[in-house]
Design a protein around this motif. Sequence first.
Motif, short mmCIF file in Angstrom:
data_model
loop_
_atom_site.label_atom_id
_atom_site.label_comp_id
_atom_site.label_asym_id
_atom_site.label_seq_id
_atom_site.Cartn_x
_atom_site.Cartn_y
_atom_site.Cartn_z
N LEU A 50 -47.38 -7.44 -2.24
CA LEU A 50 -47.57 -6.15 -1.64
C LEU A 50 -49.03 -5.91 -1.33
CD1 LEU A 50 -45.48 -3.82 -3.88
CD2 LEU A 50 -44.96 -4.40 -1.54
N GLN A 51 -49.95 -6.33 -2.11
CA GLN A 51 -51.33 -6.30 -1.98
C GLN A 51 -52.06 -7.14 -0.90
OE1 GLN A 51 -53.41 -4.42 -3.80
NE2 GLN A 51 -55.35 -5.18 -2.97
N VAL A 52 -51.49 -8.41 -0.75
CA VAL A 52 -52.24 -9.18 0.05
C VAL A 52 -51.81 -8.70 1.95
CG1 VAL A 52 -52.01 -11.44 1.27
CG2 VAL A 52 -52.39 -11.14 -1.04
N PRO A 53 -50.45 -8.26 1.95
CA PRO A 53 -50.24 -7.79 3.27
C PRO A 53 -50.99 -6.38 3.56
CG PRO A 53 -48.15 -8.32 2.16
CD PRO A 53 -49.38 -8.35 1.31
N ALA A 54 -51.04 -5.66 2.53
CA ALA A 54 -51.91 -4.14 2.67
C ALA A 54 -53.32 -4.38 3.13
CB ALA A 54 -51.85 -3.54 1.39
N ASN A 55 -53.96 -5.51 2.39
CA ASN A 55 -55.39 -5.89 3.16
C ASN A 55 -55.39 -6.51 4.36
OD1 ASN A 55 -56.65 -4.61 0.61
ND2 ASN A 55 -56.33 -6.60 -0.52
N ARG A 56 -54.38 -7.56 4.52
CA ARG A 56 -54.44 -8.00 5.84
C ARG A 56 -54.26 -7.16 7.02
NH1 ARG A 56 -52.67 -13.91 7.58
NH2 ARG A 56 -54.19 -14.20 6.01
N TRP A 57 -53.25 -6.44 6.94
CA TRP A 57 -52.86 -5.32 7.87
C TRP A 57 -53.88 -4.12 8.04
CZ3 TRP A 57 -47.15 -5.35 6.12
CH2 TRP A 57 -46.68 -6.41 6.44
N GLY A 58 -54.30 -3.96 6.92
CA GLY A 58 -55.44 -2.74 6.92
C GLY A 58 -56.89 -3.00 7.17
N HIS A 59 -57.18 -4.32 7.19
CA HIS A 59 -58.36 -4.65 7.67
C HIS A 59 -58.55 -4.56 9.32
CE1 HIS A 59 -61.91 -7.66 8.47
NE2 HIS A 59 -62.31 -6.67 7.62
N GLY A 60 -59.39 -3.75 9.87
CA GLY A 60 -59.55 -3.51 11.05
C GLY A 60 -59.50 -1.81 11.28
N THR A 61 -58.32 -1.67 10.77
CA THR A 61 -58.21 0.06 10.84
C THR A 61 -59.48 0.31 9.53
OG1 THR A 61 -56.07 0.00 11.12
CG2 THR A 61 -57.00 1.92 9.89
N PHE A 62 -59.54 -0.26 8.35
CA PHE A 62 -60.44 -0.11 7.36
C PHE A 62 -61.43 -1.40 7.34
CE2 PHE A 62 -56.78 2.14 5.90
CZ PHE A 62 -57.00 3.55 6.09
N THR A 63 -62.85 -0.96 7.01
CA THR A 63 -63.44 -2.22 6.54
C THR A 63 -63.13 -2.73 5.42
OG1 THR A 63 -65.10 -0.86 5.63
CG2 THR A 63 -65.80 -1.09 8.04
N ALA A 64 -63.52 -3.89 4.96
CA ALA A 64 -63.21 -4.65 3.45
C ALA A 64 -63.86 -3.71 2.34
CB ALA A 64 -63.76 -5.80 3.62
N ALA A 65 -64.98 -3.20 2.66
CA ALA A 65 -65.71 -2.04 1.77
C ALA A 65 -64.51 -0.80 1.42
CB ALA A 65 -67.08 -1.81 2.12
N GLN A 66 -64.17 -0.49 2.57
CA GLN A 66 -63.25 0.70 2.56
C GLN A 66 -61.98 0.52 2.01
OE1 GLN A 66 -63.39 1.63 6.82
NE2 GLN A 66 -64.92 3.39 6.51
N LEU A 67 -61.40 -0.93 2.32
CA LEU A 67 -60.25 -1.25 1.62
C LEU A 67 -60.57 -1.40 -0.05
CD1 LEU A 67 -58.91 -3.74 4.06
CD2 LEU A 67 -57.79 -1.75 3.33
N LYS A 68 -61.61 -1.78 -0.43
CA LYS A 68 -61.88 -1.89 -1.77
C LYS A 68 -61.97 -0.58 -2.58
CE LYS A 68 -62.69 -3.94 -5.53
NZ LYS A 68 -61.40 -4.44 -6.27
N ILE A 69 -62.59 0.45 -1.78
CA ILE A 69 -62.80 1.75 -2.45
C ILE A 69 -61.51 2.48 -2.57
CG2 ILE A 69 -63.67 4.20 -2.09
CD1 ILE A 69 -65.85 2.22 -3.29
N ILE A 70 -60.64 2.21 -1.50
CA ILE A 70 -59.46 2.92 -1.49
C ILE A 70 -58.54 2.40 -2.72
CG2 ILE A 70 -57.17 3.13 -0.22
CD1 ILE A 70 -58.89 2.98 2.47
#
Length: 112
Positions: A50-70
């Motif tokens: 679940l985590q890997v697709p979340a980060n892959r799909w979310g990156h672009g909508t969110f920055t890597a830093a935003q994904l980490k804080i979320i």
Amino acid sequence: MPTALTTIGLLVASNVFMTFAWYGHLKFKETSLWKVILISWAIAFFEYCLQVPANRWGHGTFTAAQLKIIQEVITLVVFAGFSIWFLGESLKWNHLAAAMCLVGAVYFVFRG
């Protein structure tokens, strides 16, 4: 469904698995360590699914830093509920203070 909601939903679900993988064994201290390690790894597999697709799909909508804080905010919210519900522990004022620090982190990482 919008990418942001899909990402956050997957991160919440992955955190539920990971919290059980990392902390669920604390309720079963009589179980051998090697067994809880294997069970934790088995649970963590689903977290990664679940985590890997979340980060892959979310990156672009969110920055890597935003994904980490979320991720960190979700982790602490899920863990707070887990520690109360599953482990029977209570939250104290300092936990709220730490949560407020995270609110500050969210503010600064999403600030333009």
